[in-house]
Design an enzyme around this catalytic site. Structure first.
Site, PDB file in Angstrom:
ATOM      1  CB  ALA A 116      25.006  -4.922  -3.720  1.00  0.00           C
ATOM      2  CB  SER A 143      18.567 -18.117 -14.549  1.00  0.00           C
ATOM      3  OG  SER A 143      17.803 -17.201 -14.103  1.00  0.00           O
ATOM      4  CB  THR A 146      15.915 -15.466 -10.464  1.00  0.00           C
ATOM      5  OG1 THR A 146      14.784 -14.621 -10.127  1.00  0.00           O
ATOM      6  CG2 THR A 146      15.890 -15.824 -11.757  1.00  0.00           C
ATOM      7  CE  LYS A 196      27.193   2.332  -6.072  1.00  0.00           C
ATOM      8  NZ  LYS A 196      27.399   1.224  -5.088  1.00  0.00           N
ATOM      9  CE1 TYR A 236      23.257   3.769   7.358  1.00  0.00           C
ATOM     10  CE2 TYR A 236      24.387   2.899   5.408  1.00  0.00           C
ATOM     11  CZ  TYR A 236      23.913   3.920   6.197  1.00  0.00           C
ATOM     12  OH  TYR A 236      24.014   5.052   5.455  1.00  0.00           O
ATOM     13  CD  GLU A 241      41.235  -6.848 -14.007  1.00  0.00           C
ATOM     14  OE1 GLU A 241      40.470  -7.874 -14.350  1.00  0.00           O
ATOM     15  OE2 GLU A 241      41.481  -6.184 -15.250  1.00  0.00           O
ATOM     16  CG  MET A 283      26.334  -6.010   1.576  1.00  0.00           C
ATOM     17  SD  MET A 283      26.819  -5.812  -0.200  1.00  0.00           S
ATOM     18  CE  MET A 283      27.612  -7.512  -0.582  1.00  0.00           C
ATOM     19  CB  SER A 330      24.684  10.648   0.630  1.00  0.00           C
ATOM     20  OG  SER A 330      26.044  10.270   0.746  1.00  0.00           O
TER      21      SER A 330
END
Length: 270
Positions: A129, A153, A151, A64, A215, A76, A213, A14
């Site tokens: 993501a 759907s 996919t 998450k 790197y 929100e 997104m 990280s």
């Protein structure tokens, strides 16, 4: 000294501790920020233990969704995302869950001079993501936003969930052919050195902007493909720094300058 950290497993890779140390030095905030290797089988207990003293934490994979469930209150945008990447301990001891990923993406796109309003956007992937960035992208009123996934759907499911926020549609990869203004790769294909199966006709040289997104030190497979077709490209390092700045402001009430921090991280990546 106020204590912060980032929960993850694994967590050694990280860059968040370095980013927040640079933010703290720049803004004169006295705080510590550490990597927190949380157990896969008991994240909530580990997190609650940290928050006996801790003031806030970032949350990365694979926690998450668990952080979303354990938050006492949600913003929100976190509620919409169904995932939390930032936790803040409130004055009464309750935990506020936020999701700063989408704001980070939009801020980095705007920093790069990308116009979102009135543009045709293609979003690749239908996982966490992508879910996390849909609301902030739609808030800028694009002309159309297509979610494409292997996919179809799963993309349809997201369209139904977010339909009232803007002009959304779903597609499989194979059906994509019409040129677009912006492509955002929200799949993890780049991590495996792969590229989603995309038609070259999606890109208009000199006009289409392509954002990954993910790197890395070298251009990602997605960015290499796009650049070869004449697109402007950018990877997700700036998104990482911008989402961190959003979290830092939530915790400390001060907005750090992201440009020098991004420049330093880019320099270290080589």
């Amino acid at each position: 000294m106020d204590r912060y950290g980032v929960f993850g497993n694994p967590i050694g890779h990280s860059k968040s501790p370095q980013i927040h140390a640079l933010f703290a030095a720049q803004t004169g905030q006295a705080l510590s920020y550490e990597p927190l290797l949380a157990p896969l089988d008991d994240f909530p207990a580990f997190a609650r233990d940290f928050f006996r003293e801790g003031r806030g934490a970032n949350v990365t994979v694979p926690f998450k969704e668990q952080a979303y469930r354990m938050a006492d209150e949600l913003t929100e945008r976190a509620r919409r995302a169904g995932a939390v990447n930032t936790l803040k301990k409130l004055e009464d001891g309750r935990l506020l869950g936020d999701n700063t990923d989408g704001a980070g993406l939009v801020a980095d796109l705007l920093n790069a001079g990308v116009t979102l309003s009135g543009r045709r956007i293609l979003l690749l992937g239908a996982g966490g993501a992508v879910r996390g960035v849909l609301e902030p992208l739609l808030a800028h009123r694009p002309a159309a936003l297509v979610i494409a996934n292997r996919t179809a759907s799963r993309a349809e499911q997201l369209v139904q969930e977010f339909a009232e926020l803007g002009p959304l549609s779903a597609s499989g990869f194979a059906e994509l052919a019409e040129p677009v203004d912006l492509i955002v790769n929200g799949t993890s294909a780049s991590l495996g050195g792969e590229l989603p199966p995309l038609a070259d006709s999606l890109i208009v040289a000199g006009r289409t902007f392509c954002y990954d997104m993910m790197y890395s030190a070298e251009p990602t497979p997605f960015c290499r493909w796009a650049a070869a077709l004449g697109a402007t490209t950018r990877d997700g390092l700036g998104m990482l720094v911008e989402q961190a700045a959003e979290a830092f402001e939530l915790w400390r009430g001060v907005r750090p300058d992201t440009a020098p921090v991004l420049a330093e991280l880019r320099r270290q990546l080589g």
